[in-house]
Design a protein around this motif. Structure first.
Motif, PDB file in Angstrom:
ATOM      1  N   GLN A 280       0.844  -1.201   0.000  1.00 53.01           N
ATOM      2  CA  GLN A 280       0.000   0.000   0.000  1.00 53.01           C
ATOM      3  C   GLN A 280       0.875   1.245   0.000  1.00 53.01           C
ATOM      4  O   GLN A 280       0.633   2.191  -0.760  1.00 53.01           O
ATOM      5  CB  GLN A 280      -0.911  -0.003   1.236  1.00 53.01           C
ATOM      6  CG  GLN A 280      -1.943  -1.099   1.226  1.00 53.01           C
ATOM      7  CD  GLN A 280      -2.695  -1.193   2.550  1.00 53.01           C
ATOM      8  OE1 GLN A 280      -2.668  -0.285   3.373  1.00 53.01           O
ATOM      9  NE2 GLN A 280      -3.366  -2.317   2.759  1.00 53.01           N
ATOM     10  N   LYS A 281       1.906   1.249   0.841  1.00 53.86           N
ATOM     11  CA  LYS A 281       2.829   2.385   0.934  1.00 53.86           C
ATOM     12  C   LYS A 281       3.576   2.568  -0.390  1.00 53.86           C
ATOM     13  O   LYS A 281       3.718   3.693  -0.890  1.00 53.86           O
ATOM     14  CB  LYS A 281       3.820   2.132   2.082  1.00 53.86           C
ATOM     15  CG  LYS A 281       4.887   3.184   2.226  1.00 53.86           C
ATOM     16  CD  LYS A 281       5.826   2.812   3.380  1.00 53.86           C
ATOM     17  CE  LYS A 281       6.918   3.841   3.481  1.00 53.86           C
ATOM     18  NZ  LYS A 281       8.247   3.291   3.514  1.00 53.86           N
TER      19      LYS A 281
ATOM     20  N   LYS B  50       1.365   4.115  -3.024  1.00 50.02           N
ATOM     21  CA  LYS B  50       1.118   5.523  -2.704  1.00 50.02           C
ATOM     22  C   LYS B  50       2.334   6.383  -3.064  1.00 50.02           C
ATOM     23  O   LYS B  50       2.193   7.491  -3.570  1.00 50.02           O
ATOM     24  CB  LYS B  50       0.777   5.653  -1.219  1.00 50.02           C
ATOM     25  CG  LYS B  50       0.347   7.035  -0.812  1.00 50.02           C
ATOM     26  CD  LYS B  50      -0.073   7.064   0.646  1.00 50.02           C
ATOM     27  CE  LYS B  50      -0.547   8.439   1.041  1.00 50.02           C
ATOM     28  NZ  LYS B  50      -0.954   8.503   2.447  1.00 50.02           N
ATOM     29  N   GLU B  51       3.537   5.865  -2.801  1.00 49.61           N
ATOM     30  CA  GLU B  51       4.763   6.616  -3.062  1.00 49.61           C
ATOM     31  C   GLU B  51       5.202   6.547  -4.529  1.00 49.61           C
ATOM     32  O   GLU B  51       6.052   7.311  -4.966  1.00 49.61           O
ATOM     33  CB  GLU B  51       5.893   6.100  -2.167  1.00 49.61           C
ATOM     34  CG  GLU B  51       5.671   6.437  -0.705  1.00 49.61           C
ATOM     35  CD  GLU B  51       6.735   5.843   0.212  1.00 49.61           C
ATOM     36  OE1 GLU B  51       7.598   5.065  -0.257  1.00 49.61           O
ATOM     37  OE2 GLU B  51       6.684   6.151   1.411  1.00 49.61           O
TER      38      GLU B  51
ATOM     39  N   PRO C  81       2.997   6.477  -7.590  1.00 57.50           N
ATOM     40  CA  PRO C  81       1.646   6.499  -8.169  1.00 57.50           C
ATOM     41  C   PRO C  81       1.642   6.313  -9.695  1.00 57.50           C
ATOM     42  O   PRO C  81       1.585   7.270 -10.443  1.00 57.50           O
ATOM     43  CB  PRO C  81       1.110   7.866  -7.764  1.00 57.50           C
ATOM     44  CG  PRO C  81       2.339   8.715  -7.618  1.00 57.50           C
ATOM     45  CD  PRO C  81       3.427   7.793  -7.147  1.00 57.50           C
TER      46      PRO C  81
ATOM     47  N   PHE D 197      -2.948   1.714 -10.434  1.00 60.76           N
ATOM     48  CA  PHE D 197      -4.266   2.033  -9.902  1.00 60.76           C
ATOM     49  C   PHE D 197      -5.384   1.329 -10.662  1.00 60.76           C
ATOM     50  O   PHE D 197      -6.399   0.967 -10.087  1.00 60.76           O
ATOM     51  CB  PHE D 197      -4.489   3.547  -9.893  1.00 60.76           C
ATOM     52  CG  PHE D 197      -3.601   4.263  -8.912  1.00 60.76           C
ATOM     53  CD1 PHE D 197      -3.666   4.003  -7.555  1.00 60.76           C
ATOM     54  CD2 PHE D 197      -2.676   5.186  -9.365  1.00 60.76           C
ATOM     55  CE1 PHE D 197      -2.837   4.641  -6.654  1.00 60.76           C
ATOM     56  CE2 PHE D 197      -1.826   5.846  -8.461  1.00 60.76           C
ATOM     57  CZ  PHE D 197      -1.912   5.568  -7.108  1.00 60.76           C
TER      58      PHE D 197
ATOM     59  N   GLN E 298     -10.705  -1.871  -5.107  1.00 57.74           N
ATOM     60  CA  GLN E 298     -11.034  -0.860  -4.086  1.00 57.74           C
ATOM     61  C   GLN E 298     -11.947  -1.428  -3.032  1.00 57.74           C
ATOM     62  O   GLN E 298     -12.682  -2.303  -3.225  1.00 57.74           O
ATOM     63  CB  GLN E 298     -11.694   0.354  -4.730  1.00 57.74           C
ATOM     64  CG  GLN E 298     -10.809   1.036  -5.732  1.00 57.74           C
ATOM     65  CD  GLN E 298      -9.497   1.578  -5.163  1.00 57.74           C
ATOM     66  OE1 GLN E 298      -9.408   1.909  -3.996  1.00 57.74           O
ATOM     67  NE2 GLN E 298      -8.481   1.627  -5.987  1.00 57.74           N
TER      68      GLN E 298
END
Length: 112
Positions: A95-96, A99-100, A102, A107, A112
Motif C-alpha cells: 500500500q505504501k 502511494k509513493e 503512483p 491504480f 477498491q
C-alpha cells in the motif's frame, strides 16, 4: 523444483540492482541475500481466477532499510499489470509503495 522466472529490476540512484525471482508455484517473489542463505520475500495468493491478494512482505532484520522491499513490491505490481490481474493490497508495505509510486497502470489494477 519450482519454476522461478527471474525478473530484473532496474536500479535507482539509492539502490544496487537486485534480482527478483518469481516463484509462481509457491506464489512468492524472492530476493536472495548474502548468497542464498538469507531471503526477502513477498507472498501472494490467488483469491479469484484473475485476482491476487498481495499479502505479506518480509525482509530479514539485518537487511531492512536498504530498499529491498521496494524491489519486491515493484516486481509484484508489474506482474499484476503484465498479467492483467486485479490486486487486493493486504500488505501495508505494498500500500505504501503504490502511494509513493503512483503509476496509473497500478491504480487500474487495484481492487477498491
Amino acid at each position: 523444483m519450482a519454476q522461478a522466472a527471474p525478473a530484473s529490476v532496474a536500479p535507482d540512484a539509492a539502490s544496487p540492482p537486485m534480482l527478483v525471482e518469481h516463484d509462481k508455484k509457491r506464489r512468492q517473489f524472492v530476493i536472495r541475500l548474502n548468497g542464498s542463505h538469507d531471503r526477502a520475500v513477498l507472498l501472494y495468493e490467488y483469491v479469484g481466477k484473475k485476482t491476487v491478494d498481495l499479502q505479506h512482505t518480509e525482509v530479514p532484520d539485518a537487511y531492512r532499510g536498504r530498499g529491498i522491499a521496494k524491489h519486491l513490491a515493484k516486481a509484484a505490481m508489474d506482474f499484476v499489470v503484465e498479467e492483467d490481474l486485479k490486486a487486493h493490497l493486504t500488505c501495508w508495505y505494498i500500500q505504501k509503495y503504490v502511494k509513493e509510486n503512483p503509476q496509473p497502470q497500478y491504480f487500474e489494477h487495484i481492487c477498491q
